[in-house]
Scaffold this motif. Structure first.
Motif, mmCIF file in Angstrom:
data_model
loop_
_atom_site.group_PDB
_atom_site.id
_atom_site.type_symbol
_atom_site.label_atom_id
_atom_site.label_comp_id
_atom_site.label_asym_id
_atom_site.label_seq_id
_atom_site.Cartn_x
_atom_site.Cartn_y
_atom_site.Cartn_z
ATOM 1 N N LEU A 43 22.743 64.057 61.302
ATOM 2 C CA LEU A 43 21.966 64.491 60.143
ATOM 3 C C LEU A 43 21.367 65.874 60.312
ATOM 4 O O LEU A 43 21.238 66.625 59.355
ATOM 5 N N ALA A 44 20.928 66.195 61.520
ATOM 6 C CA ALA A 44 20.266 67.470 61.773
ATOM 7 C C ALA A 44 20.572 67.925 63.193
ATOM 8 O O ALA A 44 20.921 67.120 64.053
ATOM 9 N N LEU A 45 20.420 69.231 63.423
ATOM 10 C CA LEU A 45 20.733 69.831 64.713
ATOM 11 C C LEU A 45 19.563 70.680 65.163
ATOM 12 O O LEU A 45 18.992 71.423 64.366
ATOM 13 N N GLU A 46 19.194 70.560 66.438
ATOM 14 C CA GLU A 46 18.134 71.397 67.000
ATOM 15 C C GLU A 46 18.737 72.219 68.127
ATOM 16 O O GLU A 46 19.253 71.685 69.099
ATOM 17 N N LEU A 47 18.672 73.548 67.973
ATOM 18 C CA LEU A 47 19.206 74.466 68.978
ATOM 19 C C LEU A 47 18.210 74.632 70.115
ATOM 20 O O LEU A 47 17.024 74.349 69.951
#
Length: 189
Positions: free
Chosen positions: A123-127
């Motif tokens: 659903l979401a990506l955190e770098l």
């Protein structure tokens, strides 16, 4: 599903509203002088990307979906999307262009990112907070410029523009903050 009060909703949370999943983009609590305090939430529906604004009383209950945050390693990009692998299980997932958004400029092969996964769907990506990139072009230093307060524009190897101190030249590797594209320091490698 977990019920939480509306005032505790934060950016990045995944909510279940009327059986559909939404990712919270912004959440603000308003406390007017008269009347009931409210929470204004801007969300993106996961299935089709439609943006929705909702307003709830701060004491209202909303359903928060269970989301698992897992470390994944970036492999490559193709027509299907961005491919990531779980280094513990070797499972691979594909993240769509819409989910990735403008964060794709910072992806580097082998980079470890945190993917928020709900029922097997990313659903979401955190770098990572900081990445090391090379300066491809920058303006020459103007004589008489003080080194302490002035910055000059520079182009990074990923195509993003940023501001760097005057002593940084083209070809220098620098550390950049991914959240706001700002210069952190000269790379130590």
């Amino acid at each position: 599903m977990v019920k939480v009060i509306a005032s505790s909703v934060r950016k990045g949370n995944v909510l279940d509203v009327d059986g559909k999943l939404y990712v919270v983009l912004t959440a603000q609590n308003f406390h007017p002088g008269k009347g009931t305090p409210v929470t204004q939430v801007d969300m993106r529906r996961i299935v089709d990307g439609v943006k929705v604004s909702e307003r709830w009383r701060t004491t209202e209950q909303v359903e928060r979906a269970f989301v698992e945050d897992v470390n994944f390693q970036y492999l490559y990009e193709d027509g299907e999307g961005f491919h990531f692998m779980n280094p513990a299980t070797y499972d691979q997932v594909v993240v769509s262009q819409e989910t990735m958004g403008d964060q794709k400029a910072y992806l580097q092969e082998g980079m470890t990112c945190i993917l928020s996964i709900h029922e097997g769907i990313p659903l979401a990506l955190e770098l990572p907070r900081h990445v090391t990139l090379e300066i491809t072009e920058t303006e020459p230093v103007v004589k008489g410029q003080t080194a302490s307060s002035s910055y000059k524009p520079a182009m990074l190897s990923n195509g993003i523009r940023t501001m760097v101190p005057p002593h940084i030249d083209a070809g220098t590797r620098v550390v950049i903050a991914t959240e706001d594209n700002s210069y952190v320091e000269r790379a130590k490698d």
